[in-house]
Design an enzyme around this catalytic site. Structure first.
Site, PDB file in Angstrom:
ATOM      1  N   LYS A  18       5.332  -1.063 -10.598  1.00 54.31           N
ATOM      2  CA  LYS A  18       4.888  -2.407 -10.966  1.00 54.31           C
ATOM      3  C   LYS A  18       3.521  -2.699 -10.384  1.00 54.31           C
ATOM      4  O   LYS A  18       2.790  -3.524 -10.895  1.00 54.31           O
ATOM      5  CB  LYS A  18       5.849  -3.450 -10.389  1.00 54.31           C
ATOM      6  CG  LYS A  18       7.160  -3.577 -11.100  1.00 54.31           C
ATOM      7  CD  LYS A  18       8.042  -4.576 -10.351  1.00 54.31           C
ATOM      8  CE  LYS A  18       9.450  -4.567 -10.886  1.00 54.31           C
ATOM      9  NZ  LYS A  18      10.389  -5.269  -9.998  1.00 54.31           N
TER      10      LYS A  18
ATOM     11  N   LYS B   8       4.555   7.940  -9.186  1.00 54.02           N
ATOM     12  CA  LYS B   8       5.681   7.287  -9.866  1.00 54.02           C
ATOM     13  C   LYS B   8       5.206   6.056 -10.645  1.00 54.02           C
ATOM     14  O   LYS B   8       4.217   5.421 -10.271  1.00 54.02           O
ATOM     15  CB  LYS B   8       6.791   6.934  -8.877  1.00 54.02           C
ATOM     16  CG  LYS B   8       6.484   5.801  -7.969  1.00 54.02           C
ATOM     17  CD  LYS B   8       7.727   5.306  -7.226  1.00 54.02           C
ATOM     18  CE  LYS B   8       7.343   4.044  -6.468  1.00 54.02           C
ATOM     19  NZ  LYS B   8       8.370   3.367  -5.772  1.00 54.02           N
TER      20      LYS B   8
ATOM     21  N   LYS C 176       2.742   0.431   1.322  1.00 54.12           N
ATOM     22  CA  LYS C 176       2.393  -0.943   0.939  1.00 54.12           C
ATOM     23  C   LYS C 176       1.410  -1.556   1.934  1.00 54.12           C
ATOM     24  O   LYS C 176       0.512  -2.295   1.548  1.00 54.12           O
ATOM     25  CB  LYS C 176       3.649  -1.816   0.852  1.00 54.12           C
ATOM     26  CG  LYS C 176       4.493  -1.544  -0.373  1.00 54.12           C
ATOM     27  CD  LYS C 176       5.568  -2.608  -0.523  1.00 54.12           C
ATOM     28  CE  LYS C 176       6.450  -2.338  -1.732  1.00 54.12           C
ATOM     29  NZ  LYS C 176       7.544  -3.313  -1.857  1.00 54.12           N
TER      30      LYS C 176
END
Ligand code: AMP
Ligand code: TRP
Length: 336
Positions: free
Chosen positions: A202, A199, A113
Site C-alpha cells: 500500500k 512485495k 517503516k
C-alpha cells in the site's frame, strides 16, 4: 470438540490490493466454515503512521465492506472494529510491561517503516507488534492467517505468550493461549508489478506497482500493459532471474483457478503480448463480483453499522473475559 478459533485483521489505510486479498482475505474466506472466526479492522494500527482524521472512519467502513464483498460470511465469522473493543488497548499496556524493548527494536517491519519515515517515528510504531499480539491473544486464537510479511510478528506474539505463562501462569493453568501462524504458500507474497523483487504494498509511491481490488477494468488494463516484464519468450515459473515472470504467472494461476503445472504448459510457448491480455481478462473477471458487492454494501450504511455493532458485542464478550484473566494473573485488585 469445538471449532478452532481464527483471528486476523487488515489496517484501514487506503485501498486493499491483490497482495492483501491473495495473502490474507481469500484464505480467511476459503476456510471459514471449519473455524470460529474473528476478523477485525485494525484502526488503532492505522494511526501508528501519520494519518488523515478525515479519512479514517470512511476507510474503516470500506475495509469492513470489502471483507463482506470478498465473501466473509456472518454465519461463521464475526467482523468488528478494533477501536470499538477497548480491551485491545488495555491488554496492550499489560503486555507492554512484560515485553523487552529490544524484542521490538529487532522487528524488520518497524526498521523498514522507521527508515522510510525518517524523523518523528512514534512510540506507537515501535509498539505496533504488541498491539497485534493483544488482538490475537484476547480471542484465544489457535490460528492466525496472514501473509509471509507478518511471520515475525507472530513469532513475537508467541514469545510474549511463553514469557507471560512462564512468569504468571502454570503448565496446568496457562494465562494465554499460544497461537500459530497460518501462511499459505501460494499468494503469501504477491510482488510489485514494477519490481518483481519487492512485495506489492500500500505504501509504494507508484500506483502502477499494485492492482487494487476496486480498480476499474480500464485501470487494470493499463497497469498490466505497463507492468515490468522481460524480453524472453516462453514464460516459466521459478526462474531465478525472472521474478516478474514468476509473479505474473502465479497471479494468473491463482485467479484462474488453474494448477501451476497446467499454467506452465499453457504459457511455455507464449510471449508477453499473448499473456498480458489473458491476465488482464482474468483479473477483471475475478474482481468484478467483489466490486459489485462492495458497492451495494457501501450504499447501505445502516446494514454495515448493524454488522459492526453485532460484531462489537460478540468480540467484547470474548475479549473482556481474557482481559480479566490476565489482570487476575498479574495480581490486580478486582473491581468491587
Ligand atoms: P496490511 O495491508 O499491512 O494491513 O496487511 C494485511 C494483510 O495482507 C496481512 O495479512 C499481510 O500479510 C497481507 N499482505 C500485505 N501485502 C502482501 C503481499 N504483497 N503479499 C501477500 N500478502 C500480503
Ligand atoms: N499487522 C497486520 C498487517 O499489517 C495487521 C494486523 C493487526 C493483524 N492485528 C492483527 C493481522 C492480528 C493478524 C492478526 O498485516
Amino acid at each position: 470438540m469445538g471449532k478452532q478459533r481464527i483471528l486476523s485483521g487488515v489496517q484501514p489505510t487506503g485501498n486493499l490490493h491483490l497482495g492483501n486479498y491473495l495473502g490474507a482475505i481469500r484464505n480467511w474466506v476459503e476456510n471459514q466454515q471449519d473455524y470460529d472466526n474473528f476478523f477485525c479492522v485494525v484502526d488503532l494500527h492505522a494511526i501508528t503512521v501519520p494519518h488523515d482524521p478525515k479519512q479514517l472512519a470512511q476507510n474503516t467502513y470500506a475495509i469492513a465492506a470489502l471483507y463482506l464483498a470478498c465473501g466473509i460470511d456472518l454465519e461463521y465469522s464475526t467482523i468488528f472494529v478494533q477501536s470499538h473493543v477497548s480491551a485491545h488497548s488495555e491488554l496492550t499496556w499489560l503486555l507492554n510491561c512484560i515485553t523487552p524493548l529490544n524484542w521490538l527494536e529487532r522487528m524488520t517491519q518497524y526498521k523498514e517503516k522507521a527508515l522510510k519515515q525518517g524523523e518523528n517515528v512514534s512510540v506507537g510504531l515501535l509498539d505496533y507488534p504488541v498491539l497485534m499480539a493483544a488482538d490475537i491473544l484476547l480471542y484465544n486464537a489457535d490460528k492466525v492467517p496472514v501473509g509471509e510479511d507478518q511471520k515475525q510478528h507472530l513469532e513475537l506474539t508467541r514469545d510474549i505468550v511463553i514469557r507471560i505463562n512462564d512468569k504468571f501462569g502454570s503448565k496446568e493453568k496457562p494465562v494465554l493461549k499460544l497461537p500459530e501462524p497460518l501462511i499459505r504458500k501460494e499468494g503469501a507474497r504477491v510482488m510489485s508489478l514494477t519490481d518483481g523483487t519487492k512485495k506489492m504494498s500500500k505504501s509504494d509511491e507508484s500506483e502502477l506497482s499494485r492492482i487494487n481490488l476496486l480498480d476499474p477494468p480500464d485501470v487494470i488494463q493499463k497497469k498490466i500493459k505497463k507492468c515490468k516484464t522481460d524480453p524472453i519468450k516462453g514464460l516459466v515459473f521459478d526462474a531465478p532471474d525472472r521474478p516478474e515472470c514468476n509473479n505474473l504467472l502465479t497471479l494468473y494461476s491463482i485467479l484462474a483457478s488453474k494448477t501451476k503445472s497446467d499454467v506452465a504448459i499453457e504459457a511455455q510457448e507464449m510471449g508477453w503480448g499473448q499473456f498480458k491480455p489473458l491476465l488482464t481478462e482474468t483479473l477483471i473477471e475475478s474482481l468484478k463480483p467483489i466490486q459489485d458487492k462492495y458497492q451495494s454494501i457501501m450504499d447501505d450504511k445502516n446494514y454495515l453499522q448493524t454488522v459492526l455493532k453485532d460484531g462489537q458485542h460478540k468480540a467484547e464478550t470474548v475479549a473482556n473475559e481474557t482481559l480479566l484473566r490476565v489482570k487476575d494473573a498479574l495480581g490486580f485488585l478486582p473491581k468491587f
